[in-house]
Design a protein around this motif. Structure first.
Motif, mmCIF file in Angstrom:
data_model
loop_
_atom_site.group_PDB
_atom_site.id
_atom_site.type_symbol
_atom_site.label_atom_id
_atom_site.label_comp_id
_atom_site.label_asym_id
_atom_site.label_seq_id
_atom_site.Cartn_x
_atom_site.Cartn_y
_atom_site.Cartn_z
ATOM 1 N N TRP A 1 -15.763 20.780 15.787
ATOM 2 C CA TRP A 1 -16.118 21.480 14.560
ATOM 3 C C TRP A 1 -16.913 20.599 13.610
ATOM 4 C CZ3 TRP A 1 -15.557 26.315 15.337
ATOM 5 C CH2 TRP A 1 -14.501 26.797 16.123
ATOM 6 N N ILE A 2 -17.469 21.257 12.596
ATOM 7 C CA ILE A 2 -18.051 20.557 11.451
ATOM 8 C C ILE A 2 -17.149 20.882 10.262
ATOM 9 C CG2 ILE A 2 -20.117 20.161 10.066
ATOM 10 C CD1 ILE A 2 -20.807 19.960 12.987
ATOM 11 N N ILE A 3 -16.768 19.848 9.516
ATOM 12 C CA ILE A 3 -15.975 20.077 8.313
ATOM 13 C C ILE A 3 -16.798 19.618 7.115
ATOM 14 C CG2 ILE A 3 -13.688 19.927 9.356
ATOM 15 C CD1 ILE A 3 -13.633 16.967 8.546
ATOM 16 N N GLY A 4 -16.488 20.157 5.956
ATOM 17 C CA GLY A 4 -17.226 19.715 4.772
ATOM 18 C C GLY A 4 -16.698 20.372 3.524
ATOM 19 N N GLY A 5 -17.299 20.017 2.414
ATOM 20 C CA GLY A 5 -16.879 20.601 1.157
ATOM 21 C C GLY A 5 -17.640 20.012 -0.008
ATOM 22 N N ALA A 6 -17.154 20.338 -1.190
ATOM 23 C CA ALA A 6 -17.757 19.824 -2.422
ATOM 24 C C ALA A 6 -16.646 19.678 -3.454
ATOM 25 C CB ALA A 6 -18.816 20.782 -2.937
ATOM 26 N N SER A 7 -16.793 18.655 -4.299
ATOM 27 C CA SER A 7 -15.830 18.406 -5.369
ATOM 28 C C SER A 7 -14.455 18.140 -4.761
ATOM 29 C CB SER A 7 -15.841 19.568 -6.370
ATOM 30 O OG SER A 7 -14.988 19.327 -7.456
ATOM 31 N N PHE A 8 -13.488 19.037 -4.925
ATOM 32 C CA PHE A 8 -12.172 18.771 -4.333
ATOM 33 C C PHE A 8 -11.544 20.057 -3.800
ATOM 34 C CE2 PHE A 8 -11.729 18.777 -9.029
ATOM 35 C CZ PHE A 8 -10.994 19.943 -9.191
ATOM 36 N N GLY A 9 -10.487 19.881 -3.013
ATOM 37 C CA GLY A 9 -9.772 21.008 -2.429
ATOM 38 C C GLY A 9 -8.410 21.190 -3.059
ATOM 39 N N GLU A 10 -7.586 21.984 -2.399
ATOM 40 C CA GLU A 10 -6.271 22.321 -2.974
ATOM 41 C C GLU A 10 -5.365 21.100 -3.098
ATOM 42 O OE1 GLU A 10 -4.402 26.220 -1.909
ATOM 43 O OE2 GLU A 10 -5.725 26.009 -0.177
ATOM 44 N N THR A 11 -5.432 20.200 -2.110
ATOM 45 C CA THR A 11 -4.516 19.055 -2.124
ATOM 46 C C THR A 11 -4.765 18.196 -3.356
ATOM 47 O OG1 THR A 11 -4.656 19.095 0.280
ATOM 48 C CG2 THR A 11 -3.655 17.147 -0.714
ATOM 49 N N THR A 12 -6.050 17.908 -3.611
ATOM 50 C CA THR A 12 -6.389 17.071 -4.769
ATOM 51 C C THR A 12 -6.084 17.803 -6.069
ATOM 52 O OG1 THR A 12 -8.116 16.019 -3.478
ATOM 53 C CG2 THR A 12 -8.253 15.752 -5.867
ATOM 54 N N ALA A 13 -6.437 19.094 -6.125
ATOM 55 C CA ALA A 13 -6.178 19.869 -7.349
ATOM 56 C C ALA A 13 -4.685 19.841 -7.676
ATOM 57 C CB ALA A 13 -6.667 21.300 -7.177
ATOM 58 N N THR A 14 -3.867 20.028 -6.664
ATOM 59 C CA THR A 14 -2.412 20.024 -6.868
ATOM 60 C C THR A 14 -1.945 18.651 -7.352
ATOM 61 O OG1 THR A 14 -2.212 21.684 -5.144
ATOM 62 C CG2 THR A 14 -0.190 20.524 -5.756
ATOM 63 N N ALA A 15 -2.457 17.603 -6.698
ATOM 64 C CA ALA A 15 -2.040 16.242 -7.072
ATOM 65 C C ALA A 15 -2.427 15.920 -8.511
ATOM 66 C CB ALA A 15 -2.682 15.227 -6.121
ATOM 67 N N GLN B 1 -14.036 23.952 0.342
ATOM 68 C CA GLN B 1 -13.805 23.272 1.616
ATOM 69 C C GLN B 1 -14.155 24.241 2.739
ATOM 70 O OE1 GLN B 1 -10.503 20.642 2.048
ATOM 71 N NE2 GLN B 1 -11.484 19.531 0.378
ATOM 72 N N MET B 2 -14.660 23.685 3.841
ATOM 73 C CA MET B 2 -15.147 24.539 4.930
ATOM 74 C C MET B 2 -14.901 23.900 6.289
ATOM 75 S SD MET B 2 -18.785 25.506 3.205
ATOM 76 C CE MET B 2 -18.941 23.885 2.506
ATOM 77 N N VAL B 3 -14.807 24.762 7.286
ATOM 78 C CA VAL B 3 -14.802 24.298 8.675
ATOM 79 C C VAL B 3 -15.527 25.356 9.491
ATOM 80 C CG1 VAL B 3 -12.455 25.254 9.063
ATOM 81 C CG2 VAL B 3 -13.391 23.570 10.657
ATOM 82 N N GLY B 4 -16.343 24.906 10.422
ATOM 83 C CA GLY B 4 -17.084 25.876 11.221
ATOM 84 C C GLY B 4 -17.952 25.211 12.256
ATOM 85 N N GLY B 5 -18.817 26.012 12.839
ATOM 86 C CA GLY B 5 -19.635 25.516 13.933
ATOM 87 C C GLY B 5 -20.996 25.034 13.524
ATOM 88 N N GLU B 6 -21.527 25.551 12.434
ATOM 89 C CA GLU B 6 -22.838 25.108 11.937
ATOM 90 C C GLU B 6 -23.006 25.595 10.499
ATOM 91 O OE1 GLU B 6 -25.801 26.856 14.488
ATOM 92 O OE2 GLU B 6 -25.213 28.903 13.996
ATOM 93 N N GLY B 7 -24.024 25.053 9.816
ATOM 94 C CA GLY B 7 -24.345 25.517 8.465
ATOM 95 C C GLY B 7 -23.392 25.002 7.392
ATOM 96 N N ILE B 8 -22.533 24.055 7.722
ATOM 97 C CA ILE B 8 -21.551 23.553 6.748
ATOM 98 C C ILE B 8 -22.233 22.613 5.749
ATOM 99 C CG2 ILE B 8 -19.421 22.211 6.458
ATOM 100 C CD1 ILE B 8 -19.005 24.941 7.823
ATOM 101 N N LYS B 9 -23.094 21.738 6.250
ATOM 102 C CA LYS B 9 -23.759 20.753 5.375
ATOM 103 C C LYS B 9 -24.560 21.450 4.270
ATOM 104 C CE LYS B 9 -27.955 18.363 4.833
ATOM 105 N NZ LYS B 9 -27.735 17.953 3.491
ATOM 106 N N GLU B 10 -25.330 22.468 4.642
ATOM 107 C CA GLU B 10 -26.183 23.134 3.647
ATOM 108 C C GLU B 10 -25.320 23.827 2.596
ATOM 109 O OE1 GLU B 10 -26.339 23.389 6.885
ATOM 110 O OE2 GLU B 10 -28.340 22.689 7.487
ATOM 111 N N ARG B 11 -24.226 24.428 3.043
ATOM 112 C CA ARG B 11 -23.333 25.099 2.081
ATOM 113 C C ARG B 11 -22.657 24.070 1.177
ATOM 114 N NH1 ARG B 11 -23.007 28.406 6.701
ATOM 115 N NH2 ARG B 11 -23.536 30.561 6.209
ATOM 116 N N ALA B 12 -22.275 22.906 1.741
ATOM 117 C CA ALA B 12 -21.625 21.872 0.919
ATOM 118 C C ALA B 12 -22.599 21.375 -0.162
ATOM 119 C CB ALA B 12 -21.173 20.707 1.799
ATOM 120 N N ASP B 13 -23.835 21.125 0.212
ATOM 121 C CA ASP B 13 -24.831 20.670 -0.771
ATOM 122 C C ASP B 13 -24.993 21.722 -1.879
ATOM 123 O OD1 ASP B 13 -25.238 18.384 0.716
ATOM 124 O OD2 ASP B 13 -27.130 19.052 1.601
#
Ligand SMILES: Cc1cc2nc3c(=O)[nH]c(=O)nc-3n(C[C@H](O)[C@H](O)[C@H](O)COP(=O)(O)OP(=O)(O)OC[C@H]3O[C@@H](n4cnc5c(N)ncnc54)[C@H](O)[C@@H]3O)c2cc1C
Length: 445
Positions: free
Chosen positions: A330-344, A386-398
């Motif tokens: 898979w390709i994983i990615g995201g921007a800023s923070f996810g649930e774990t960081t927000a909770t912490a 936050q995202m996981v998928g097969g393609e297009g993750i980098k462009e969405r994260a940017d």
């Protein structure tokens, strides 16, 4: 009089700074000191050569040494700086003595955190960084039957995947409950763990490293649970800022241990700038200092530091941290923070999830794309993704990092336009669907 700018470090930050200096003041004397044999190579590609996705280390060299000579950048290889005297404006260089500067950029990068367990002196412990060493280690990989990767950091995730692709029996040990737990949420990493299992990787989470075992050469690691046999251990502990030189010279460090810099990448000492993994910069939403970001952050910070060190003017903004990597299948990615960081951090949020696809559902090669958006309750301003998928993750994260930066809301994203073309994009963009689902969830609260 010709300005002399001295740069300590030949990584992304140091070389970005060299380019920045020359862009503002082409006549300046630019001297780069690096502890390595090379500067113009991509360390980021090393795991993919080990995994055989890239067929040769030669491809990772991006420019010749002559190209820097031609650009007027004087790189000193295998040249360790041993001291900085800010009062006299000189650096002390092994074998060269004292060298004066008008401006100094410290770009000394990162070191992997010391695992701090017995056996650290054994042979067979691989710290992935220097390309010349990676070329030698790649030959070793041909002889290795079993390996342990210590810690599921971003590099650890890449190395696990690489070793598995290489056909090596691979174990991963990590003290956290899931991989990349400081960055990614467990639901994002679950498909990655499944794909590692398909590749034959054995994962050991909630497991602490106790010792490297062996006599001269490592033969196993001792963990809190068991002894795991290994011909090779790849140490992928988290990145720590390499600040020894700068601290000795009086440069101030912050709560992460990285150099404190202002928006011009100026340190607490006049005339001294710093950039890259040895610094810390604030997160754009929370103001929390972050250290050890990515090569692209290091390069942009270096450019800013170099421009200012040469008398120009550029500012570096707080960061919204688009990130991503290949992980298992898979390709994983995201921007800023996810649930774990927000909770912490105690930041309240609502979530919008969507399980979409990357192309028209009938087009060959279509892949799943899961998008999760976090938004501020009430305003539904985007906080992170936050995202996981097969393609297009980098462009969405940017894109989503820009969306967080400029304060877009789930309402904006639910009404955004999107490209639909069977080979490259589905009619229903997963970001739009996730935003609408987030709005629906918020309205039911
Ligand atoms: C295996 C690997 C994979 C990576 N993958 C990615 C990726 O996919 N995407 C991404 O964005 N980034 C990636 N990175 C980049 C990385 O995570 C860092 O963000 C980046 O290397 C930071 O650059 P830097 O210039 O700040 O420091 P470094 O790259 O650590 O460079 C530090 C430099 O300082 C020099 N130095 C230190 N002390 C001295 C001294 N006393 N005297 C002289 N020279 C000194 C070193 O020799 C070196 O040249 C990867 C890095 C590695 C090693």
């Amino acid at each position: 009089m010709t300005r002399r700018v001295v740069l300590i470090g030949g990584g992304a930050a140091g070389m970005g700074a060299a380019g920045g200096v020359k862009a503002v003041d082409p006549a300046s004397e630019v001297v780069v000191y690096t502890g390595f044999d090379d500067v113009a190579y991509s360390p980021c590609g090393i795991p993919y050569v080990h995994g055989k996705e890239i067929d040769s280390f030669e491809r990772l060299f991006l420019a010749s040494k002559q190209a820097y000579v031609d650009a007027g950048i004087d790189v000193h290889y295998n040249a360790n700086v041993t001291g900085i005297d800010v009062a006299r404006k000189v650096v002390e260089v092994d074998g060269e003595g004292e060298v004066g500067w008008d401006s100094l950029v410290v770009a000394t990068g990162f070191d992997y955190a010391d695992p701090g367990v017995p056996g650290g002196e054994l042979e067979g412990l691989y710290y992935v960084k220097n390309i010349r060493e990676a070329i030698e280690w790649d030959k070793v990989l041909d002889t290795v039957k079993s390996a342990v990767v210590v810690e599921a950091s971003p590099l650890g995730v890449e190395m696990v995947t690489a070793l598995a692709h290489r056909g090596i029996e691979t174990h991963l040990i990590d003290p956290s409950p899931w991989p990349m737990s400081e960055i990614a949420d467990p639901d994002i990493m679950a498909p990655v763990e499944d794909s590692w299992n398909e590749l034959g990787v054995t994962t050991h989470f909630n497991t602490t490293l106790k010792a490297f075992l062996g006599d001269g050469h490592v033969r196993a690691v001792q963990t809190s649970d068991a002894e795991i046999t290994a011909d090779l251990v790849v140490v992928c502990t988290h990145k720590e800022p390499n600040t020894t030189l700068g601290v000795a010279a009086g440069l101030k460090v912050g709560s992460t241990g990285g150099f404190v810099v202002d928006e011009r990448m100026a340190t607490s000492v006049p005339g001294v700038f710093a950039a890259g993994d040895c610094t810390e910069v604030p997160h754009g939403l929370t103001g929390v200092p972050l250290q050890g970001l990515t090569g692209s952050h290091a390069y942009a910070q270096g450019k800013t530091a170099g421009i200012n060190a040469a008398g120009g003017s550029r500012t570096y903004s707080a960061v919204y941290v688009p990130w991503g990597t290949a992980a298992g299948k898979w390709i994983i990615g995201g921007a800023s923070f996810g649930e774990t960081t927000a909770t912490a951090l105690g930041i309240p949020y609502v979530v919008g999830n969507a399980q979409g696809i990357s192309r028209a559902r009938y087009y060959p090669g279509v892949k799943p794309v899961k998008v999760k958006l976090l938004a501020e309750p009430g305003s539904l301003r985007l906080l992170g993704a936050q995202m996981v998928g097969g393609e297009g993750i980098k462009e969405r994260a940017d894109f989503l990092a820009v969306a967080v930066k400029f304060g877009l809301t789930l309402y904006d994203l639910a009404r955004m336009e999107n490209v639909y073309s069977p080979a490259i994009g589905a009619l229903n963009e997963p970001i739009v669907v996730a935003a609408q689902n987030g709005i629906d969830t918020a309205q039911k609260r």
